[in-house]
Design a protein around this motif. Structure first.
Motif, PDB file in Angstrom:
ATOM      1  N   TRP A 200       0.850  -1.183   0.000  1.00  0.00           N
ATOM      2  CA  TRP A 200       0.000   0.000   0.000  1.00  0.00           C
ATOM      3  C   TRP A 200       0.896   1.247   0.000  1.00  0.00           C
ATOM      4  O   TRP A 200       2.071   1.177   0.399  1.00  0.00           O
ATOM      5  CB  TRP A 200      -0.917   0.024   1.228  1.00  0.00           C
TER       6      TRP A 200
ATOM      7  N   HIS B 137      -9.661   1.239  -0.982  1.00  0.00           N
ATOM      8  CA  HIS B 137      -8.565   1.899  -0.280  1.00  0.00           C
ATOM      9  C   HIS B 137      -8.903   1.874   1.217  1.00  0.00           C
ATOM     10  O   HIS B 137      -9.953   1.362   1.605  1.00  0.00           O
ATOM     11  CB  HIS B 137      -8.365   3.332  -0.769  1.00  0.00           C
TER      12      HIS B 137
ATOM     13  N   ARG C 226      -3.482   1.259  -3.519  1.00  0.00           N
ATOM     14  CA  ARG C 226      -2.635   0.173  -4.017  1.00  0.00           C
ATOM     15  C   ARG C 226      -1.528   0.687  -4.923  1.00  0.00           C
ATOM     16  O   ARG C 226      -0.485   0.042  -5.063  1.00  0.00           O
ATOM     17  CB  ARG C 226      -3.489  -0.839  -4.777  1.00  0.00           C
TER      18      ARG C 226
END
Length: 446
Positions: free
Chosen positions: A363, A427, A437
């Motif tokens: 992330w 998210h 991402r």
């Protein structure tokens, strides 16, 4: 475990250096792991009337300001019981106090600005105050600095903390400490009254080598600041508690709170800070938690490296020996460098919670790269490339698609999972920051 002969020789060399450089009649030095002495050395004579009778692990010394760590733990236990708040003012608990806005937190961390000692030049008269004299003196004592302006050590402040403990528990400070700490931890040779084998206190003048016996003082109302006596064996056990507290006595989270820096004591080298009752010393990439103590004829140091549960301790029956913190920490450091604590082996988990699967992997936020993983069914977050000795953030469920950070970076903050129209994770927001991402500039998702 016991240390190797090579390690024992290195530790003995450091103890001998402290004894000779400090000209200590009788020195006791030890290193403990998990509350148990793994190495001990007594050097010299505990009492010069019995030459050659070296201190052993059951020899009692006045530990002076090491007593403050016991007082601080009792205060925090009372806080956890809901009987006080750290930001309570002294006059909320001692109605006869005339000082306003002096808080318990300030007294614990030596940031109240109150004068160092009780009124009456007690180290001139060598007569310590009674409880009644202490409280009368407290109200006339000076506040020599502004609160939180800087670190200023105050024995007076800890004596007042002891009075707060006494009033809330309805007994003397020592009775409270004994019930709360000494008896549950089986610290049978710790207390305010000398018992059994002990070290006699001396002062060695600078230009002669003939020790002078020091007077035996009764601490009276100053007991919470410096009145305890203890032994290497008991102090080793106390160090084990500081590393890994017994939850029934004090929550591990509360002990961790006590080890958070409240003020920097060493504003030049930034090697020494103060938490809530503990001195925090940074030495060779490790943090040592503990205290020193100085009393006529006895100077002591007890410091613990919590992650390895290693405690270095030194007790010296000379009023002016070598610095005790450095000596105790050196002993602990030698043991860790030569006999490092074995790492816990990795163990596999049993299952990965289904709801965590969409969160795992790479992330990005604020231009940074983060790794989200699961260990033993619990969500963890690390910054990519973070040194392995730095702990990850650990998060626990806090409702549907919500996780609360319980330790590490962003402790206390909420992570909220966001989903698209099809219900897939798009998210998440952690401490309100958006994590995606793909690496994105701020606002690129708008």
């Amino acid at each position: 475990m016991s240390f190797t002969d090579e390690t024992s020789r290195a530790l003995s060399a450091r103890a001998l250096t402290a004894q000779t450089d400090g000209r200590v009649p009788g020195l006791a030095a030890g290193v403990a792991r998990k509350g148990r002495l793994e190495w001990f050395r007594g050097v010299g004579s505990r009492d010069l009337d019995s030459p050659g009778d070296a201190p052993d692990a059951d020899t009692q010394y006045p530990v002076a300001s090491n007593s403050k760590t016991f007082t601080a733990v009792a205060i925090m236990a009372l806080r956890d019981e809901g009987r006080l708040d750290l930001d309570d003012t002294v006059d909320e608990h001692l109605s006869d106090s005339s000082h306003a806005r002096v808080t318990i937190r300030q007294l614990l961390s030596h940031t109240s600005g109150m004068q160092r000692e009780p009124v009456g030049d007690v180290f001139d008269t060598l007569v310590m105050p009674t409880r009644e004299e202490l409280l009368a003196g407290w109200s006339t004592a000076e506040r020599v600095g502004r609160p939180h302006d800087r670190w200023h050590y105050s024995n007076l402040g800890y004596a007042v903390l002891g009075e707060i403990i006494s009033r809330l528990d309805g007994c003397t400070w020592e009775e409270s400490i004994r019930r709360r700490l000494l008896e549950p931890l089986e610290l049978t040779r710790t207390g305010t009254t000398p018992t059994g084998r002990s070290a006699k206190g001396y002062y060695v003048p600078p230009f002669v080598d003939v020790p002078v016996p020091e007077p035996v003082l009764e601490a009276k109302a100053m007991d919470p600041a410096g009145g305890l006596l203890s032994t290497p064996t008991d102090l080793a056990r106390w160090g084990g508690f500081i590393a890994d507290p017994v939850a029934e006595i004090l929550s591990p989270d509360t002990l961790e709170e006590m080890c958070q820096p409240q003020v920097m004591a060493d504003t030049v080298g930034w090697t020494s800070a103060w938490g809530l009752g503990f001195q925090l010393v940074r030495h060779e990439e490790r943090t040592w938690v503990g205290h020193t103590g100085g009393w006529p004829g006895s100077v002591t140091g007890v410091f613990t490296e919590r992650s390895s549960a290693t405690t270095g301790l030194i007790l010296m029956n000379n009023s002016a020996p070598v610095p005790p913190a450095a000596a105790a920490i050196d002993l602990g450091t030698i043991s860790l460098e030569r006999e490092p604590v074995e790492a816990e082996p990795w163990e596999p988990g049993a299952a990965v919670p289904e709801e965590l699967v969409p969160l795992l992997g790479h992330w990005y936020s604020e231009g940074g790269h983060f790794l989200v993983s699961v260990r033993r069914g619990t969500l963890e977050i690390r910054i990519a490339g973070q040194p392995k000795e730095q702990p990850p953030s650990v998060l626990e469920p806090d409702g549907v698609d919500r996780y609360r950070t319980v330790s590490g970076r962003e402790r206390g903050e909420l992570l909220r999972v966001q989903r698209d129209a099809k219900g897939a994770v798009s998210h998440f927001n952690w401490a309100t920051y958006r994590f995606t991402r793909e690496p994105l500039a701020f606002g690129e998702w708008l």
